[in-house]
Scaffold this motif. Sequence first.
Motif, PDB file in Angstrom:
ATOM      1  N   PRO A 100       0.837  -1.196   0.000  1.00 57.05           N
ATOM      2  CA  PRO A 100       0.000   0.000   0.000  1.00 57.05           C
ATOM      3  C   PRO A 100       0.878   1.255   0.000  1.00 57.05           C
ATOM      4  N   LEU A 101       0.542   2.220  -0.828  1.00 54.85           N
ATOM      5  CA  LEU A 101       1.252   3.500  -0.872  1.00 54.85           C
ATOM      6  C   LEU A 101       0.351   4.522  -0.189  1.00 54.85           C
ATOM      7  N   THR A 102       0.924   5.319   0.696  1.00 54.31           N
ATOM      8  CA  THR A 102       0.087   6.128   1.575  1.00 54.31           C
ATOM      9  C   THR A 102      -0.041   7.594   1.209  1.00 54.31           C
ATOM     10  N   ARG A 103       0.924   8.163   0.495  1.00 53.26           N
ATOM     11  CA  ARG A 103       0.896   9.605   0.254  1.00 53.26           C
ATOM     12  C   ARG A 103       1.295   9.954  -1.164  1.00 53.26           C
ATOM     13  N   THR A 104       0.685  11.015  -1.667  1.00 51.05           N
ATOM     14  CA  THR A 104       1.163  11.641  -2.888  1.00 51.05           C
ATOM     15  C   THR A 104       2.243  12.624  -2.470  1.00 51.05           C
ATOM     16  N   ARG A 105       3.368  12.626  -3.191  1.00 54.25           N
ATOM     17  CA  ARG A 105       4.482  13.502  -2.830  1.00 54.25           C
ATOM     18  C   ARG A 105       4.921  14.301  -4.053  1.00 54.25           C
ATOM     19  N   PHE A 106       5.351  15.534  -3.798  1.00 55.90           N
ATOM     20  CA  PHE A 106       5.814  16.436  -4.851  1.00 55.90           C
ATOM     21  C   PHE A 106       7.300  16.718  -4.655  1.00 55.90           C
ATOM     22  N   THR A 107       8.023  16.822  -5.748  1.00 58.32           N
ATOM     23  CA  THR A 107       9.429  17.156  -5.671  1.00 58.32           C
ATOM     24  C   THR A 107       9.612  18.642  -5.339  1.00 58.32           C
ATOM     25  N   ALA A 108      10.720  18.965  -4.694  1.00 60.67           N
ATOM     26  CA  ALA A 108      11.069  20.359  -4.401  1.00 60.67           C
ATOM     27  C   ALA A 108      11.697  21.050  -5.612  1.00 60.67           C
ATOM     28  N   PHE A 109      12.069  20.288  -6.623  1.00 61.89           N
ATOM     29  CA  PHE A 109      12.651  20.886  -7.819  1.00 61.89           C
ATOM     30  C   PHE A 109      11.597  21.645  -8.608  1.00 61.89           C
ATOM     31  N   ASP A 110      12.019  22.703  -9.266  1.00 60.16           N
ATOM     32  CA  ASP A 110      11.155  23.446 -10.184  1.00 60.16           C
ATOM     33  C   ASP A 110      11.186  22.695 -11.513  1.00 60.16           C
ATOM     34  N   VAL A 111      10.332  21.695 -11.626  1.00 56.76           N
ATOM     35  CA  VAL A 111      10.373  20.797 -12.776  1.00 56.76           C
ATOM     36  C   VAL A 111      10.049  21.533 -14.082  1.00 56.76           C
ATOM     37  N   PRO A 112       9.042  22.415 -14.141  1.00 56.06           N
ATOM     38  CA  PRO A 112       8.828  23.135 -15.397  1.00 56.06           C
ATOM     39  C   PRO A 112      10.069  23.911 -15.852  1.00 56.06           C
ATOM     40  N   GLU A 113      10.798  24.488 -14.912  1.00 54.19           N
ATOM     41  CA  GLU A 113      12.024  25.218 -15.264  1.00 54.19           C
ATOM     42  C   GLU A 113      13.094  24.260 -15.778  1.00 54.19           C
ATOM     43  N   LEU A 114      13.240  23.094 -15.135  1.00 53.45           N
ATOM     44  CA  LEU A 114      14.198  22.096 -15.611  1.00 53.45           C
ATOM     45  C   LEU A 114      13.839  21.622 -17.014  1.00 53.45           C
ATOM     46  N   VAL A 115      12.545  21.441 -17.287  1.00 58.17           N
ATOM     47  CA  VAL A 115      12.107  21.044 -18.626  1.00 58.17           C
ATOM     48  C   VAL A 115      12.511  22.118 -19.633  1.00 58.17           C
ATOM     49  N   ARG A 116      12.255  23.369 -19.292  1.00 54.01           N
ATOM     50  CA  ARG A 116      12.607  24.473 -20.202  1.00 54.01           C
ATOM     51  C   ARG A 116      14.105  24.482 -20.488  1.00 54.01           C
ATOM     52  N   GLU A 117      14.918  24.355 -19.443  1.00 55.59           N
ATOM     53  CA  GLU A 117      16.367  24.354 -19.613  1.00 55.59           C
ATOM     54  C   GLU A 117      16.831  23.163 -20.456  1.00 55.59           C
ATOM     55  N   ALA A 118      16.229  21.992 -20.232  1.00 48.94           N
ATOM     56  CA  ALA A 118      16.602  20.807 -21.001  1.00 48.94           C
ATOM     57  C   ALA A 118      16.276  20.990 -22.480  1.00 48.94           C
ATOM     58  N   ARG A 119      15.119  21.548 -22.765  1.00 45.96           N
ATOM     59  CA  ARG A 119      14.748  21.800 -24.164  1.00 45.96           C
ATOM     60  C   ARG A 119      15.715  22.780 -24.809  1.00 45.96           C
ATOM     61  N   GLU A 120      16.072  23.843 -24.068  1.00 43.82           N
ATOM     62  CA  GLU A 120      17.036  24.813 -24.594  1.00 43.82           C
ATOM     63  C   GLU A 120      18.387  24.165 -24.871  1.00 43.82           C
ATOM     64  N   ALA A 121      18.730  23.140 -24.093  1.00 46.29           N
ATOM     65  CA  ALA A 121      19.986  22.421 -24.294  1.00 46.29           C
ATOM     66  C   ALA A 121      19.876  21.386 -25.417  1.00 46.29           C
ATOM     67  N   GLY A 122      18.684  21.242 -26.011  1.00 47.46           N
ATOM     68  CA  GLY A 122      18.511  20.355 -27.160  1.00 47.46           C
ATOM     69  C   GLY A 122      18.006  18.963 -26.850  1.00 47.46           C
ATOM     70  N   PHE A 123      17.500  18.746 -25.648  1.00 47.61           N
ATOM     71  CA  PHE A 123      17.001  17.417 -25.289  1.00 47.61           C
ATOM     72  C   PHE A 123      15.479  17.358 -25.429  1.00 47.61           C
ATOM     73  N   PRO A 124      14.947  16.250 -25.976  1.00 52.03           N
ATOM     74  CA  PRO A 124      13.498  16.111 -26.146  1.00 52.03           C
ATOM     75  C   PRO A 124      12.815  15.731 -24.834  1.00 52.03           C
ATOM     76  N   VAL A 125      12.492  16.734 -24.037  1.00 47.43           N
ATOM     77  CA  VAL A 125      11.971  16.537 -22.681  1.00 47.43           C
ATOM     78  C   VAL A 125      10.583  17.143 -22.579  1.00 47.43           C
TER      79      VAL A 125
END
Length: 192
Positions: A100-125
């Motif tokens: 059984p899994l008890t909690r939904t958890r969110f990362t502390a990272f700014d994931v939308p910002e990481l996605v933007r940076e990865a795309r700018e670096a040329g990765f299909p994210v």
Amino acid sequence: MRPASAPRILVTGFGSFPGMPRNPTERLAATLAAAPPPGVDVLRLDTHWSVVETLPPVAARYGAVIMFGVAGRETMIRYERIATCHAGPQLDAAGGCAPPLTRTRFTAFDVPELVREAREAGFPVRLSHSAGTYVCNAGYGAALCGNPRALFVHVPPTTARGPLGDAGLVRHARWLIDTVMDELLPRTNRVL
């Protein structure tokens, strides 16, 4: 060059599991472990539901955790924002059932910002709001339980070459490790 006091990052990849006899993240982890970036430890995880118990104390020892897993139907690299409390009926690589899994958890990272940076670096994210219902999601939740600075990255099955080939996934992983390490270092400790 990083200062000796730089935080350490844990990078993980998973082994094979039913329906995925050759997990590209296992190869990715092996490649990184053979020549790890400074400040990085690499761990290959068995695709077992038991990660729910074993991963929190391990994740807690690091400045950040970057986990890689495969999404069999995906065509891009996917950064996960959330580990949900949902587990599916699939058996793990040892034939075990989900706990059984008890909690939904969110990362502390700014994931939308990481996605933007990865795309700018040329990765299909792309951004994702669901790590699924299998061991990837359970492992991500376990890592987040031990360390809110965890990120789960789903990769597609590899192509022959290009950004989604084995070499492309290693380039992406090294880029992501550097980006996360730079984010963890206080500005005064950065070596230029």
